[in-house]
Design a protein around this motif. Sequence first.
Motif, PDB file in Angstrom:
ATOM      1  N   SER A   1       4.546   0.058   8.515  1.00 16.74           N
ATOM      2  CA  SER A   1       5.525   1.119   8.749  1.00 16.74           C
ATOM      3  C   SER A   1       5.573   1.547  10.213  1.00 16.74           C
ATOM      4  O   SER A   1       6.355   2.418  10.563  1.00 16.74           O
ATOM      5  N   ARG A   2       4.714   0.954  11.019  1.00 14.20           N
ATOM      6  CA  ARG A   2       4.606   1.285  12.447  1.00 14.20           C
ATOM      7  C   ARG A   2       4.310   2.781  12.656  1.00 14.20           C
ATOM      8  O   ARG A   2       4.902   3.437  13.495  1.00 14.20           O
ATOM      9  N   ILE A   3       3.398   3.290  11.860  1.00 15.63           N
ATOM     10  CA  ILE A   3       2.956   4.675  11.994  1.00 15.63           C
ATOM     11  C   ILE A   3       1.599   4.638  12.689  1.00 15.63           C
ATOM     12  O   ILE A   3       0.588   4.363  12.070  1.00 15.63           O
ATOM     13  N   TRP A   4       1.606   4.870  13.981  1.00 16.47           N
ATOM     14  CA  TRP A   4       0.386   4.826  14.769  1.00 16.47           C
ATOM     15  C   TRP A   4      -0.114   6.244  15.016  1.00 16.47           C
ATOM     16  O   TRP A   4       0.668   7.182  14.986  1.00 16.47           O
ATOM     17  N   PRO A   5      -1.409   6.381  15.326  1.00 15.05           N
ATOM     18  CA  PRO A   5      -1.892   7.712  15.708  1.00 15.05           C
ATOM     19  C   PRO A   5      -1.149   8.201  16.958  1.00 15.05           C
ATOM     20  O   PRO A   5      -0.874   7.412  17.864  1.00 15.05           O
TER      21      PRO A   5
ATOM     22  N   PRO B   1      11.925  -6.380  -2.068  1.00 14.72           N
ATOM     23  CA  PRO B   1      10.776  -5.754  -2.749  1.00 14.72           C
ATOM     24  C   PRO B   1       9.525  -5.818  -1.871  1.00 14.72           C
ATOM     25  O   PRO B   1       9.349  -6.742  -1.092  1.00 14.72           O
ATOM     26  N   THR B   2       8.669  -4.842  -2.036  1.00 12.59           N
ATOM     27  CA  THR B   2       7.438  -4.787  -1.247  1.00 12.59           C
ATOM     28  C   THR B   2       6.420  -5.804  -1.770  1.00 12.59           C
ATOM     29  O   THR B   2       6.413  -6.132  -2.956  1.00 12.59           O
ATOM     30  N   ARG B   3       5.582  -6.273  -0.862  1.00 14.43           N
ATOM     31  CA  ARG B   3       4.514  -7.198  -1.247  1.00 14.43           C
ATOM     32  C   ARG B   3       3.144  -6.532  -1.114  1.00 14.43           C
ATOM     33  O   ARG B   3       2.130  -7.208  -1.038  1.00 14.43           O
ATOM     34  N   ILE B   4       3.122  -5.203  -1.113  1.00 17.84           N
ATOM     35  CA  ILE B   4       1.852  -4.507  -0.922  1.00 17.84           C
ATOM     36  C   ILE B   4       0.926  -4.693  -2.132  1.00 17.84           C
ATOM     37  O   ILE B   4      -0.287  -4.668  -1.983  1.00 17.84           O
ATOM     38  N   ALA B   5       1.477  -4.940  -3.323  1.00 18.55           N
ATOM     39  CA  ALA B   5       0.634  -5.191  -4.502  1.00 18.55           C
ATOM     40  C   ALA B   5      -0.138  -6.498  -4.339  1.00 18.55           C
ATOM     41  O   ALA B   5      -1.316  -6.585  -4.726  1.00 18.55           O
ATOM     42  N   ILE B   6       0.494  -7.507  -3.765  1.00 17.55           N
ATOM     43  CA  ILE B   6      -0.190  -8.781  -3.519  1.00 17.55           C
ATOM     44  C   ILE B   6      -1.305  -8.566  -2.497  1.00 17.55           C
ATOM     45  O   ILE B   6      -2.424  -9.057  -2.669  1.00 17.55           O
ATOM     46  N   ALA B   7      -0.997  -7.817  -1.433  1.00 16.28           N
ATOM     47  CA  ALA B   7      -2.019  -7.521  -0.425  1.00 16.28           C
ATOM     48  C   ALA B   7      -3.171  -6.744  -1.058  1.00 16.28           C
ATOM     49  O   ALA B   7      -4.341  -7.034  -0.784  1.00 16.28           O
ATOM     50  N   SER B   8      -2.860  -5.779  -1.915  1.00 15.49           N
ATOM     51  CA  SER B   8      -3.896  -4.990  -2.573  1.00 15.49           C
ATOM     52  C   SER B   8      -4.811  -5.875  -3.421  1.00 15.49           C
ATOM     53  O   SER B   8      -6.034  -5.713  -3.414  1.00 15.49           O
ATOM     54  N   PHE B   9      -4.216  -6.806  -4.142  1.00 19.85           N
ATOM     55  CA  PHE B   9      -5.016  -7.731  -4.960  1.00 19.85           C
ATOM     56  C   PHE B   9      -5.956  -8.551  -4.079  1.00 19.85           C
ATOM     57  O   PHE B   9      -7.141  -8.702  -4.385  1.00 19.85           O
ATOM     58  N   MET B  10      -5.435  -9.059  -2.967  1.00 26.76           N
ATOM     59  CA  MET B  10      -6.258  -9.860  -2.057  1.00 26.76           C
ATOM     60  C   MET B  10      -7.385  -9.005  -1.447  1.00 26.76           C
ATOM     61  O   MET B  10      -8.512  -9.472  -1.306  1.00 26.76           O
TER      62      MET B  10
ATOM     63  N   ALA C   1      -9.715  -2.350  -1.543  1.00 24.49           N
ATOM     64  CA  ALA C   1      -8.282  -2.368  -1.874  1.00 24.49           C
ATOM     65  C   ALA C   1      -7.595  -1.107  -1.354  1.00 24.49           C
ATOM     66  O   ALA C   1      -6.547  -1.185  -0.716  1.00 24.49           O
ATOM     67  N   ALA C   2      -8.182   0.045  -1.596  1.00 24.62           N
ATOM     68  CA  ALA C   2      -7.542   1.305  -1.207  1.00 24.62           C
ATOM     69  C   ALA C   2      -7.468   1.465   0.310  1.00 24.62           C
ATOM     70  O   ALA C   2      -6.396   1.746   0.857  1.00 24.62           O
ATOM     71  N   HIS C   3      -8.576   1.282   0.986  1.00 31.89           N
ATOM     72  CA  HIS C   3      -8.589   1.518   2.428  1.00 31.89           C
ATOM     73  C   HIS C   3      -7.758   0.490   3.190  1.00 31.89           C
ATOM     74  O   HIS C   3      -6.995   0.850   4.099  1.00 31.89           O
ATOM     75  N   LEU C   4      -7.884  -0.768   2.842  1.00 32.03           N
ATOM     76  CA  LEU C   4      -7.102  -1.786   3.554  1.00 32.03           C
ATOM     77  C   LEU C   4      -5.610  -1.679   3.221  1.00 32.03           C
ATOM     78  O   LEU C   4      -4.771  -1.981   4.064  1.00 32.03           O
ATOM     79  N   MET C   5      -5.279  -1.222   2.022  1.00 31.57           N
ATOM     80  CA  MET C   5      -3.873  -1.032   1.668  1.00 31.57           C
ATOM     81  C   MET C   5      -3.263   0.103   2.498  1.00 31.57           C
ATOM     82  O   MET C   5      -2.121  -0.018   2.965  1.00 31.57           O
ATOM     83  N   VAL C   6      -3.989   1.175   2.705  1.00 34.67           N
ATOM     84  CA  VAL C   6      -3.494   2.281   3.531  1.00 34.67           C
ATOM     85  C   VAL C   6      -3.297   1.811   4.970  1.00 34.67           C
ATOM     86  O   VAL C   6      -2.266   2.079   5.591  1.00 34.67           O
ATOM     87  N   ILE C   7      -4.270   1.072   5.503  1.00 32.88           N
ATOM     88  CA  ILE C   7      -4.148   0.552   6.867  1.00 32.88           C
ATOM     89  C   ILE C   7      -2.952  -0.391   6.970  1.00 32.88           C
ATOM     90  O   ILE C   7      -2.172  -0.315   7.928  1.00 32.88           O
TER      91      ILE C   7
END
Length: 177
Positions: free
Chosen positions: A124-128, A51-60, A112-118
């Motif tokens: 995901s290793r999606i670099w410019p 399972p992803t832990r992005i929700a925990i990161a978003s909360f932080m 939360a939104a901007h840091l979650m996207v970053i």
Amino acid sequence: MSSSKVIHALYNDDEVVLEAVKKVKAANHHIEEVFCPFPVHGLDKAMGLAPTRIAIASFMYGITGLSIAIWLTWYTMIDNWPQDIGGKPSFSWAENMPAFVPIMFELTVFFAAHLMVITFYMRSRIWPFKKAENPDPRTTDDHFLMEIPVHGDEAELKALLKETGAVEINVVEADSH
């Protein structure tokens, strides 16, 4: 360096690919990746992904934004530049807090939104300017592709994939990432 082969099994329906993943996993084959034109509910569970832990990161990240908002409102309106607004000076952050709620809310959501996207892009290793790793352009339109490394009997694996409803099966050399 020896190159290995992978099988690309293409499907044209999300429910068929979901059932195919379950059957391939039940036959103890490792699925490297499944490329889809849209998210398929339950595919991560069927593949056995953690399972992803992005929700925990978003909360932080939200707590970080809230903390910065509290500090910012205290510093600008109480400490650095206290103001007498409407003849009612109040140099206490707690008494002025209701006026600061919109700022606290907006900075919480912003962080939360901007840091979650970053975080998502980094994880995901999606670099410019990164070259796409999509093995078949049809997976961005209407096909689903299951990538399975060939270990052992290639014919048996191809027969299993045909049985699961694959509309096309291709054996290709694996790219080394």
